[in-house]
Every structure is written in structure tokens, then in C-alpha cells.
Design a protein around this motif. Structure first.
Motif, PDB file in Angstrom:
ATOM      1  N   LEU A 173       0.823  -1.214   0.000  1.00 36.18           N
ATOM      2  CA  LEU A 173       0.000   0.000   0.000  1.00 36.18           C
ATOM      3  C   LEU A 173       0.857   1.264   0.000  1.00 36.18           C
ATOM      4  O   LEU A 173       0.431   2.303  -0.496  1.00 36.18           O
ATOM      5  CB  LEU A 173      -0.938   0.018   1.201  1.00 36.18           C
ATOM      6  CG  LEU A 173      -2.141  -0.918   1.123  1.00 36.18           C
ATOM      7  CD1 LEU A 173      -3.013  -0.753   2.349  1.00 36.18           C
ATOM      8  CD2 LEU A 173      -2.964  -0.644  -0.128  1.00 36.18           C
ATOM      9  N   ARG A 191       0.804   4.813  -2.420  1.00 31.07           N
ATOM     10  CA  ARG A 191       0.880   6.167  -1.872  1.00 31.07           C
ATOM     11  C   ARG A 191       1.740   7.062  -2.754  1.00 31.07           C
ATOM     12  O   ARG A 191       1.477   8.250  -2.898  1.00 31.07           O
ATOM     13  CB  ARG A 191       1.463   6.097  -0.459  1.00 31.07           C
ATOM     14  CG  ARG A 191       1.386   7.375   0.325  1.00 31.07           C
ATOM     15  CD  ARG A 191       1.653   7.096   1.793  1.00 31.07           C
ATOM     16  NE  ARG A 191       1.513   8.302   2.570  1.00 31.07           N
ATOM     17  CZ  ARG A 191       2.529   9.091   2.916  1.00 31.07           C
ATOM     18  NH1 ARG A 191       3.747   8.782   2.554  1.00 31.07           N
ATOM     19  NH2 ARG A 191       2.321  10.193   3.628  1.00 31.07           N
ATOM     20  N   ALA A 235      -7.447   9.595  -3.925  1.00 34.57           N
ATOM     21  CA  ALA A 235      -7.590   8.975  -2.612  1.00 34.57           C
ATOM     22  C   ALA A 235      -7.704   7.469  -2.742  1.00 34.57           C
ATOM     23  O   ALA A 235      -8.169   6.963  -3.768  1.00 34.57           O
ATOM     24  CB  ALA A 235      -8.832   9.517  -1.908  1.00 34.57           C
ATOM     25  N   TYR A 236      -7.270   6.758  -1.692  1.00 39.26           N
ATOM     26  CA  TYR A 236      -7.460   5.313  -1.639  1.00 39.26           C
ATOM     27  C   TYR A 236      -7.423   4.911  -0.175  1.00 39.26           C
ATOM     28  O   TYR A 236      -7.001   5.678   0.696  1.00 39.26           O
ATOM     29  CB  TYR A 236      -6.373   4.563  -2.433  1.00 39.26           C
ATOM     30  CG  TYR A 236      -5.017   4.591  -1.777  1.00 39.26           C
ATOM     31  CD1 TYR A 236      -4.158   5.666  -1.943  1.00 39.26           C
ATOM     32  CD2 TYR A 236      -4.603   3.530  -0.969  1.00 39.26           C
ATOM     33  CE1 TYR A 236      -2.930   5.710  -1.317  1.00 39.26           C
ATOM     34  CE2 TYR A 236      -3.365   3.561  -0.337  1.00 39.26           C
ATOM     35  CZ  TYR A 236      -2.529   4.651  -0.529  1.00 39.26           C
ATOM     36  OH  TYR A 236      -1.313   4.696   0.103  1.00 39.26           O
ATOM     37  N   ASP A 237      -7.911   3.693   0.111  1.00 39.00           N
ATOM     38  CA  ASP A 237      -7.793   3.172   1.468  1.00 39.00           C
ATOM     39  C   ASP A 237      -7.306   1.725   1.425  1.00 39.00           C
ATOM     40  O   ASP A 237      -6.979   1.206   0.361  1.00 39.00           O
ATOM     41  CB  ASP A 237      -9.109   3.328   2.239  1.00 39.00           C
ATOM     42  CG  ASP A 237     -10.222   2.444   1.694  1.00 39.00           C
ATOM     43  OD1 ASP A 237     -11.366   2.598   2.155  1.00 39.00           O
ATOM     44  OD2 ASP A 237      -9.969   1.602   0.813  1.00 39.00           O
ATOM     45  N   GLN A 238      -7.302   1.066   2.592  1.00 40.62           N
ATOM     46  CA  GLN A 238      -6.726  -0.280   2.662  1.00 40.62           C
ATOM     47  C   GLN A 238      -7.562  -1.308   1.905  1.00 40.62           C
ATOM     48  O   GLN A 238      -7.102  -2.393   1.609  1.00 40.62           O
ATOM     49  CB  GLN A 238      -6.545  -0.730   4.126  1.00 40.62           C
ATOM     50  CG  GLN A 238      -7.833  -0.984   4.869  1.00 40.62           C
ATOM     51  CD  GLN A 238      -8.407   0.264   5.515  1.00 40.62           C
ATOM     52  OE1 GLN A 238      -8.245   1.372   5.025  1.00 40.62           O
ATOM     53  NE2 GLN A 238      -9.083   0.078   6.640  1.00 40.62           N
ATOM     54  N   ASN A 251     -10.569   0.933  -2.078  1.00 42.09           N
ATOM     55  CA  ASN A 251     -11.531   1.941  -2.501  1.00 42.09           C
ATOM     56  C   ASN A 251     -10.700   3.117  -2.998  1.00 42.09           C
ATOM     57  O   ASN A 251      -9.640   3.403  -2.460  1.00 42.09           O
ATOM     58  CB  ASN A 251     -12.383   2.451  -1.327  1.00 42.09           C
ATOM     59  CG  ASN A 251     -13.314   1.427  -0.759  1.00 42.09           C
ATOM     60  OD1 ASN A 251     -13.824   0.575  -1.498  1.00 42.09           O
ATOM     61  ND2 ASN A 251     -13.556   1.480   0.535  1.00 42.09           N
ATOM     62  N   MET A 252     -11.167   3.801  -4.060  1.00 43.06           N
ATOM     63  CA  MET A 252     -10.386   4.909  -4.603  1.00 43.06           C
ATOM     64  C   MET A 252     -11.266   6.019  -5.110  1.00 43.06           C
ATOM     65  O   MET A 252     -12.427   5.796  -5.441  1.00 43.06           O
ATOM     66  CB  MET A 252      -9.594   4.442  -5.833  1.00 43.06           C
ATOM     67  CG  MET A 252      -8.538   3.443  -5.567  1.00 43.06           C
ATOM     68  SD  MET A 252      -7.862   3.007  -7.172  1.00 43.06           S
ATOM     69  CE  MET A 252      -7.203   1.458  -6.760  1.00 43.06           C
ATOM     70  N   VAL A 253     -10.683   7.215  -5.206  1.00 44.30           N
ATOM     71  CA  VAL A 253     -11.319   8.278  -5.968  1.00 44.30           C
ATOM     72  C   VAL A 253     -10.356   8.653  -7.084  1.00 44.30           C
ATOM     73  O   VAL A 253      -9.197   8.978  -6.830  1.00 44.30           O
ATOM     74  CB  VAL A 253     -11.646   9.528  -5.113  1.00 44.30           C
ATOM     75  CG1 VAL A 253     -12.078  10.690  -6.000  1.00 44.30           C
ATOM     76  CG2 VAL A 253     -12.752   9.204  -4.112  1.00 44.30           C
ATOM     77  N   ARG A 304     -15.228   1.214  -5.843  1.00 47.19           N
ATOM     78  CA  ARG A 304     -15.257   0.345  -4.684  1.00 47.19           C
ATOM     79  C   ARG A 304     -14.120  -0.670  -4.774  1.00 47.19           C
ATOM     80  O   ARG A 304     -13.907  -1.288  -5.811  1.00 47.19           O
ATOM     81  CB  ARG A 304     -16.595  -0.362  -4.566  1.00 47.19           C
ATOM     82  CG  ARG A 304     -16.700  -1.060  -3.229  1.00 47.19           C
ATOM     83  CD  ARG A 304     -18.081  -1.497  -2.867  1.00 47.19           C
ATOM     84  NE  ARG A 304     -17.999  -2.470  -1.797  1.00 47.19           N
ATOM     85  CZ  ARG A 304     -18.254  -2.185  -0.518  1.00 47.19           C
ATOM     86  NH1 ARG A 304     -18.613  -0.967  -0.167  1.00 47.19           N
ATOM     87  NH2 ARG A 304     -18.153  -3.116   0.405  1.00 47.19           N
TER      88      ARG A 304
END
Lengths: 89, 95
Positions: A5, A9, A32-35, A38-40, A75
Motif C-alpha cells: 500500500l 501512496r 484517494a485510496y484506502d486499505q 476503494n479509490m477516488v 469500490r
């Protein structure tokens, strides 16, 4: 120690290539993203590739459809791969 | 850790298009969102009424988060700098 991850970044505010389930590919600017992955993505292009079989000739027809979405939440459970953009297309 | 939950909370009241994994695309006003990114949409309109005529009389709906593929968002409702900063902090280097 850099985890996978952490490598994503590095691509924030850069264009990325995202391979998704269902023959879908996205290219866009990673905001943006998370673990969960999920992303924008901003200014995203989605390419959907479909394979059809011609009944008569038995040949495989490959179709691609592309569209642009200016701001897209993706998603994470459909994401397969994230990388810097490939240079083929 | 629930960064996208807070992100969607900032979009309550805005018009979005939720595209489901079964290809159904629903345009509507985001009424609410929860930690699972389940969403409720008001005043919905199906994008492809010919292919998906099932919701013609439906005004509001609840969408289970796990069924969502994409959410299309108006760019003007997104502060990209804030999003990027929040993301960097979420994944700050721990070494």
C-alpha cells in the motif's frame, strides 16, 4: 519497510492504471485510496473489453467501449491491479 | 480509517450516480451513508430506463454498499487537495 500500500501512496496526484474485475480498466488521477483499495479517481477513462463468439464463423470478436467520468469513486472489491499507466494505449 | 465514510458524508444532499455491479445505474440525491458505505438515495432516476424498467415508480432507495461498483460525483463538490492530504495522512510512513 515498504508495504504494497505504501507503493500506491507514491502515485497520489499521479495518473494510475487500475485493472478491475469484469474486463474493466480505468485510467485516472489518483486522489484517494484506502486499505480496501476503494479509490477516488479524477478525469477517469473506463475501458470495457468484451469477447463475443460469432455463431457462424466461430471467430472471437473483441469489443472495447470507453467513457470518461470526471470524478469517480471506485469500490475496492472490484480492483485487481494498480500501477503507473502502461504506455501501450 | 473510515476516510471514505467521511468523504461521502460531505456529499450528502448532492446528486450522484451510483453504478451497481449488475450494471444498474441510479441517479439521485445522496440522503445518507453509513460505515459500510451503504447509501440511501432520494428522488431517484434510473439512467437506462429501457434496460432496467424495474424502478419506474420508486422514489427513494437503500443501496447495500457491497453491491456498488462506482459512484460518479460532480467534480465541483470534491476538494481534491483535502482528499489527497487525508489519504497521505491515512497511510503515513510508520518506519
Amino acid at each position: 519497510m515498504e508495504e504494497p500500500l505504501d507503493l500506491i501512496r507514491l502515485s497520489i496526484d499521479e495518473r494510475v492504471y487500475v485493472k478491475c474485475r469484469g474486463g474493466r480498466e480505468l485510467r485516472g488521477k489518483l486522489h484517494a485510496y484506502d486499505q480496501h483499495l476503494n479509490m477516488v479517481l479524477g478525469e477517469a477513462e473506463e475501458t470495457v473489453t468484451t469477447h463475443e463468439l460469432d455463431e457462424e464463423t466461430d471467430e472471437e470478436i473483441v469489443k472495447k467501449a470507453t467513457r470518461t467520468i470526471r470524478m469517480l469513486f471506485v469500490r475496492g472489491d472490484i480492483v485487481v491491479l494498480v500501477s503507473p499507466p502502461l504506455r501501450t494505449t | 480509517m473510515s476516510m471514505f465514510y467521511y468523504f461521502f458524508k460531505t456529499l450528502v444532499g448532492k446528486e450522484v450516480v451510483v453504478e451497481l455491479k449488475n450494471n444498474l445505474a441510479i441517479r439521485g440525491k445522496l440522503h445518507s451513508v453509513d460505515q459500510y458505505l451503504n447509501m440511501k438515495l432520494d428522488e431517484i432516476d434510473v439512467e437506462d430506463k429501457v434496460q432496467h424498467p424495474h424502478l419506474l415508480s420508486v422514489k427513494n432507495c437503500f443501496i447495500r454498499g457491497s453491491t456498488i461498483r462506482y459512484v460518479q460525483i460532480p467534480p465541483k463538490d470534491v476538494n481534491v487537495d483535502l482528499l489527497q492530504d487525508a489519504t497521505r495522512h491515512e497511510h503515513a510512513d510508520k518506519s
